[in-house]
Structures are given as C-alpha cells and as structure tokens.
Write a protein that holds these residues in place. Structure first.
Motif, mmCIF file in Angstrom:
data_model
loop_
_atom_site.group_PDB
_atom_site.id
_atom_site.type_symbol
_atom_site.label_atom_id
_atom_site.label_comp_id
_atom_site.label_asym_id
_atom_site.label_seq_id
_atom_site.Cartn_x
_atom_site.Cartn_y
_atom_site.Cartn_z
ATOM 1 N N UNK A 190 1.064 -1.352 -0.027
ATOM 2 C CA UNK A 190 -0.244 -0.168 0.250
ATOM 3 C C UNK A 190 0.996 1.218 0.023
ATOM 4 N N UNK A 191 1.829 1.160 0.650
ATOM 5 C CA UNK A 191 2.808 2.422 1.042
ATOM 6 C C UNK A 191 3.625 2.712 -0.238
ATOM 7 N N UNK A 367 -10.775 7.918 -16.545
ATOM 8 C CA UNK A 367 -11.992 7.316 -16.113
ATOM 9 C C UNK A 367 -11.435 5.875 -15.422
ATOM 10 N N UNK A 368 -10.450 5.281 -15.689
ATOM 11 C CA UNK A 368 -9.798 4.131 -15.184
ATOM 12 C C UNK A 368 -9.171 4.306 -13.814
ATOM 13 N N UNK A 369 -8.662 5.760 -13.991
ATOM 14 C CA UNK A 369 -7.861 6.151 -12.601
ATOM 15 C C UNK A 369 -8.758 6.244 -11.475
ATOM 16 N N UNK A 370 -9.872 6.821 -11.578
ATOM 17 C CA UNK A 370 -10.841 7.382 -10.602
ATOM 18 C C UNK A 370 -11.523 6.180 -10.109
ATOM 19 N N UNK A 371 -11.484 4.907 -10.801
ATOM 20 C CA UNK A 371 -12.134 3.728 -10.249
ATOM 21 C C UNK A 371 -11.447 3.321 -9.291
ATOM 22 N N UNK A 376 -6.933 3.710 -1.417
ATOM 23 C CA UNK A 376 -6.552 2.170 -1.978
ATOM 24 C C UNK A 376 -4.978 1.910 -1.744
ATOM 25 N N UNK A 377 -4.355 3.127 -1.943
ATOM 26 C CA UNK A 377 -2.801 2.831 -1.759
ATOM 27 C C UNK A 377 -2.555 4.308 -1.650
#
Length: 484
Positions: A190-191, A367-371, A376-377
């Motif tokens: 995550x980090x 559009x895919x980025x903001x999904x 989330x990370x």
C-alpha cells in the motif's frame, strides 16, 4: 567516523566477491558519468558511488551506511529534478547496472530490475506483442515513475502504472529483502505505491501487461499560437469524445532553431490510421505548420517526446491540475504569463533564454484512474481533473530561485482558476491535485498524500524507524546527521 577515505576503506571488503563498482571523485570520467543527471541542476559531487548489481549488493551497502552513519541517496534513472537522487559528499546507491527485463508471455507479466529505463521495458515487451502502462518519455527510470504513480498513453484503458503493479522486490532499511504485493506485506505494498522511495530500495518490479499487436497512430501537430481558440475547442470535446484509446498532450514552448512560441500537440490513438485520423480530424483541419503523425510501433511511442526532454541544461518539473471545459481567455493568460517569463529578463536585466521550457496540459483520460479510491494506496491524485505540468529549462545557475518561485505561482494560479486547488478537508476525497512525481521534495506530505499522510507516517515508523530513507517527501521529521 574519520575522513572520507578512511570511512570508505572498508567498503571494498564489505562488497568482496561482488561485481559492484565503487567509484570515487578520483576515478575520472567513470565518476563524472556516474554523478551526471538528466538535469544539470541536480549534479552533486558525491563522496562515493556504488553501482550495485544485485539485491545482495544493496543489503551490504545499506549495512555499511548504517554502521558508519553515512548520508546517502538512491539513483534509478537519474531523471528526477527534485534532487532526491543526488547528494553532496554522501554516498549514492546507483541501480543503473540493474536493467534486466524478463517477460512471461503466458501470464502476460513483465519483470523489470530497479535500474531499468522504460525503453528497456517497452522494447522487451514488444518482442512478445505486449505492453504495460509506462511513462511518456522512454529514457526515464522505471523505479521513479512507478513509485510515484505513473501516467502514460495506455492510462485511458488500464489506469496508472501503479494500478498495474503486481509486486515489488525491495530492500528495507534493515537490509532485509522482501516482496511487497497484495498477499505479501500488503501494508508495505500500500505504501510503496505512491511513496516508495521512503521505504527502501526497490530492486525489481513485476507489472501486468496487455496484448499490443498493432502499431499506433501517434505524433505531433505543431500550431502557431493564433490557433489557441480552435485547439481549446477540440480539447473541450475530447473529454467526452474519447473512449480511453486516445490521449492528447498539448502546451506551449519556444523550441530551437526559431525560438518562437508555438502550440505543440502530441496525439495518440491506439488503433488504425483511419480511426485516428477521423478522431483528430478537426485538429488536422486547422492547418498545423507541421504534421508529423504516423503509424508507429508501440515500442517507439514513448520516444516521440525525447527530443523535448534532452539531457543538457538545468531543469525543474512542477505540477498542478486543470478541469475541462477550459476557458480560452484563461489559457491565453497562462500562455502569456509563461511566455513573458521564459522570454523575458530577470531583475538584473539578464535575458533568461528559457525558450525550451514547456507548459503542458496532459489530457490523458482518467476514467480508469478514478475507479480506484484515493485510500486504496498511498497515491492520492485521483479526481475529476487532468495534470498540468511545467518543465522549465535554463542554463544560468543564478536563475534557480526565481524559476522555482515563478513555477509555484503559475501552477497555483492555474489550479485555483480551474477549481482544483484542494483544501485540507477535501484532499483525501477528491484527490490532492498535485502529481507527486512533479513535486519538489520540500512539499509537505499532506499536499502529496492528503488523508493518507498519517498512515504513511505510521508505516514509516514500522519499516524504517530510524528514517534512513529521508530524501523524498518527508513523512516524518528528518534526523540530524553529523559527519565528522
């Protein structure tokens, strides 16, 4: 700790049996090449450069660093303008000899060593008719771009580079070699996806790849500034007209040999020439002074902007954001302010001669980025906006401070006018509006990571309690290191 020669005397013994190269200022051209950077602004005379060849070399070097309390940095591609990959009098862990890339065609994955450049990844993946989301200039390092986020021409279909990162092999401050993924050290995974340089030395990355059998329709259209209104009209339609297979990078510069202001556009369509020319028909119909679009292999796509990102001169990135639709007057005012600075004189009456600088609107579909959520990370620049970037290039060191000041003012004005200058309350929800790879190292962590900054600080204490990796955006206060 003694003088520099005494301090480093034991390094050869520590790396005995390794093929690593250890370079000092007395090593002539080899040393000079080792401290060279994409920006002359970031060339610093390190006391020692260790060109590692393996994770074991990194572990041994970190052990030596800890024991001798030596300040250090990590160098991947050497493309950063924040100064985080250079150091005066300290040690550089140089990954440039670790550029191996392997492809698993069956799993459609690509593994790149920590010092690989995007050209290495693009060309090796192409042999298997695959591609992954990389940068838009192929001489940048895989590590720096990935650990900070990673926008590319395939982002419209597949998201960010870190969204396609499956695992990272990393050497921690303790010297321990671990793998971070969704199933192994998930909190570290995550980090590192956004704040990786704060947690260790990434020695390898594994990415998801995608079939890329066809050539792509891509290249620049160059206009005179009088076409700004018509180009903006096209850009404003792009937001809803694209299907993720297109991207449009556009902006202003005064490139040689004429050094006259132009409006540059970099067009991309992942498909046929017929489809691409139809999509960009309105732009082409404006009568550019140069039309260099053609069908090219994907592996060559990320070399198209290389000429505008050459290795001479002093350079500085800056980042902001913009929303569509854009107002023509707003863009015109930014252009005039930018042009007045790069073609003007400073307070001492010196011509700046900064025509090779660039003000760039990165209209890459998100559009895919903001999904993916901003929690989330670590990466926290996801929102209903596009990246705005500056790349200032100059040659006179006396301009350093004023370039930094002007860039910040211009980008803040642009982001405020576009309505994406986030306050403390909304950063973690709507995205921070600043791409970390374009920011300087002195930017506060909350401006890059929003609501994720607190969790990053906690993980920093877990994985690097002594703050050994202190050269990126500061997640915790930097310790004072005394060198005798």
């Amino acid at each position: 700790m003694g003088s520099a020669p005494e301090v480093y005397a034991g390094l050869n013994d520590r790396l005995k049996g390794s093929a690593a190269e250890i370079l000092f200022p007395t090593d002539g051209d080899k040393y000079t090449q080792a401290i060279a950077r994409w920006s002359e602004h970031n060339i610093k005379r390190a006391a020692c450069v260790v060109k590692v060849r393996s994770a074991d070399d990194v572990t041994s070097t970190l052990s030596f660093i800890r024991e001798n309390k030596i300040p250090f940095v990590v160098r991947g591609g050497g493309h950063s303008t924040s100064g985080s990959a250079s150091i005066e009098d300290g040690l550089v862990i140089d990954l440039s000899l670790m550029r191996g890339v392997t492809v698993d065609k069956e799993k459609q994955t690509v593994r790149a060593e920590g010092g690989a450049l995007w050209v290495n990844v693009d060309e090796e993946a192409a042999k298997y008719e695959l591609a992954t989301v990389g940068g838009t200039v192929n001489h940048t390092g895989v590590g720096g771009l990935t650990l900070g986020g990673g926008y590319g021409f395939l982002t419209g279909k597949h998201g960010l580079t870190i969204d396609n990162l499956l695992s990272v092999e990393i050497v921690l401050a303790s010297g321990e070699q671990v793998t971070a993924s969704s199933t192994s050290n998930p909190d570290l995974f995550w980090a590192v996806r956004g704040a990786g340089q704060n947690f260790g030395v990434a020695t390898a990355f594994t990415f998801q790849a995608y079939p890329q059998t066809n050539p792509v329709y891509a290249g620049p259209l160059i206009f005179l500034p009088d076409k700004i209104p018509e180009v903006i009209a096209f850009v404003n339609k792009f937001h809803t007209a694209n299907d993720g297979n297109q991207a449009l990078m556009w902006g202003f510069s005064c490139p040689p040999p004429m050094n006259a202001p132009v409006l540059l556009t970099q067009c991309f369509h992942n498909g046929t020439e017929e489809e691409g020319s139809a999509f960009f028909a309105d732009l082409i119909a404006l009568g550019p002074v140069a039309n260099l679009i053609s069908m090219i292999p994907y592996a060559k796509l990320n070399s198209l902007l290389n000429s505008s990102a050459g290795f001479d001169g002093r350079k500085m990135f800056g980042g902001g954001a913009f929303k569509l639709p854009l107002d023509v007057g707003f863009v015109q005012s930014l252009f005039e302010e930018f042009l007045g600075f790069v073609q003007g004189k400073n307070e001492a009456g010196k011509e700046r001669g900064m025509g090779q600088s660039l003000l760039l609107f990165e209209t890459i579909p998100y559009n895919e980025v903001v999904k993916v959520g901003n929690d989330s990370m670590a990466f926290s620049n996801r929102g209903d906006y596009y990246n705005l970037a500056t790349m200032f290039k100059w040659f006179d060191p006396s301009f350093d401070d004023e370039v930094r000041g002007f860039a910040r003012t211009l980008l803040k004005k642009a982001s405020q006018s576009a309505g994406v200058d986030q306050d403390e309350k909304t950063r973690s929800i709507e995205g921070v509006g600043v791409y970390g790879n374009y920011a300087n190292a002195d930017v506060p962590a909350n401006e890059i990571y929003g609501g994720n900054a607190k969790k990053l600080g906690e993980l920093k204490h877990k994985y690097d309690p002594e703050n050994l990796f202190d050269r990126g955006t500061r997640l915790v206060p930097r310790p004072m290191v005394v060198v005798n």
